[in-house]
Design a protein around this motif. Structure first.
Motif, short mmCIF file in Angstrom:
data_model
loop_
_atom_site.label_atom_id
_atom_site.label_comp_id
_atom_site.label_asym_id
_atom_site.label_seq_id
_atom_site.Cartn_x
_atom_site.Cartn_y
_atom_site.Cartn_z
N PRO A 38 0.79 -1.24 0.00
CA PRO A 38 0.00 0.00 0.00
C PRO A 38 0.82 1.28 0.00
CG PRO A 38 -0.99 -1.60 1.46
CD PRO A 38 0.31 -2.20 1.01
N ASP A 39 1.95 1.31 0.71
CA ASP A 39 2.72 2.55 0.75
C ASP A 39 3.31 2.87 -0.62
OD1 ASP A 39 4.41 0.32 0.96
OD2 ASP A 39 5.96 1.46 2.01
N GLN A 40 3.73 1.84 -1.36
CA GLN A 40 4.26 2.07 -2.70
C GLN A 40 3.14 2.41 -3.68
OE1 GLN A 40 7.19 -0.73 -4.16
NE2 GLN A 40 7.86 -1.23 -2.08
N ALA A 41 1.95 1.84 -3.46
CA ALA A 41 0.81 2.20 -4.30
C ALA A 41 0.45 3.67 -4.09
CB ALA A 41 -0.39 1.31 -3.96
N ALA A 42 0.52 4.13 -2.84
CA ALA A 42 0.24 5.54 -2.55
C ALA A 42 1.27 6.44 -3.22
CB ALA A 42 0.24 5.76 -1.04
N ALA A 43 2.53 6.02 -3.20
CA ALA A 43 3.58 6.80 -3.84
C ALA A 43 3.37 6.86 -5.35
CB ALA A 43 4.95 6.19 -3.53
N ALA A 44 2.93 5.74 -5.94
CA ALA A 44 2.66 5.72 -7.38
C ALA A 44 1.54 6.68 -7.73
CB ALA A 44 2.31 4.30 -7.81
N ALA A 45 0.53 6.74 -6.87
CA ALA A 45 -0.59 7.65 -7.11
C ALA A 45 -0.13 9.10 -7.06
CB ALA A 45 -1.69 7.40 -6.08
#
Length: 237
Positions: A204-211
């Motif tokens: 999730p933290d990397q998904a948030a960064a991608a967003a």
């Protein structure tokens, strides 16, 4: 065994062949073999047509009844189903439309077919959760065309108005069936990047960064809360 297999092959060849004069071997009765074969052929080809129409309703609206029937007949002859499950028929339609002479000039049709097949798959998906707690029915369909606007237009074919495909631009569509009905909605660039990363297995933290990379002012926590509330994502402990 060999005789039975040979007859089945002859039957399929006679029924699906576009060549004139092909008849099912061994037919007898009050009507000629040619007429009986034509009846079999029509029933089978119309079965292809109805099955594909049930999945690709928007494609049907976009290209019209006659063109769709020609596509359905051609698809059924070229890519016969290898499954006893009628729901599995039609998976390769996006690629087929991209190369068929009647539709290859309509560049948005393969993407619309991907959207409709994803919806079809979502409807019958298993009731469980997969990578990162996402619902098993979830699909992300991305296109350089405004798929949701096109799809919505096809739901009301008698409505007046047109779409400027170039002005509307591309689309990322979330497709999921968390409860009884399949849900489809367009995503912002940030939310699309968030779902894409989660589907690819990023935490999730990397998904948030991608967003935030594609939409710096977005709120990934809002995406998370919405997904959990809608049943699209299972809260992990």
């Amino acid at each position: 065994m060999h005789d039975a297999l040979g007859y089945q092959e002859s039957f399929v060849t006679a029924v699906l062949s576009p060549e004139e004069g092909r008849v099912i071997p061994g037919l007898s009765g009050s009507i000629s073999a040619a007429v009986a074969t034509a009846i079999y052929r029509n029933n089978i080809l119309e079965g292809f047509n109805e099955s594909l129409k049930n999945v690709y309703g928007a494609i049907f609206v976009l290209i019209g009844e006659d063109c769709f029937r020609e596509i359905a007949y051609s698809y059924g002859r070229s890519i016969p189903s290898l499954s006893g499950d009628r729901n599995a028929f039609g998976e390769h339609m996006p690629t087929f439309l991209a190369h068929h002479p009647l539709t290859r000039e309509l560049a948005y049709l393969p993407d619309m077919a991907r959207l409709e097949w994803a919806s079809h798959e979502a409807y019958s998906a298993a009731e469980n959760f997969i990578v990162n707690g996402l619902h098993a029915s979830l699909h992300l369909v991305e296109s350089s065309y405004p798929l949701m606007a096109l799809w919505q237009l096809c739901q009301h074919p008698d409505a007046e108005g047109t779409l400027d495909l170039d002005a509307l631009g591309g689309d990322s569509v979330l497709i999921v069936r968390p409860q009884e009905n399949v849900l489809m909605r367009s995503l912002s660039p940030g939310e699309a990047a968030w779902y894409r990363a989660l589907l690819e297995g990023y935490p999730p933290d990397q998904a948030a960064a991608a967003a935030r990379t594609v939409e710096p002012d977005c709120d990934p926590m809002l995406y998370w809360e919405t997904a959990v509330g809608d049943g699209v994502l299972q809260q992990q402990h």
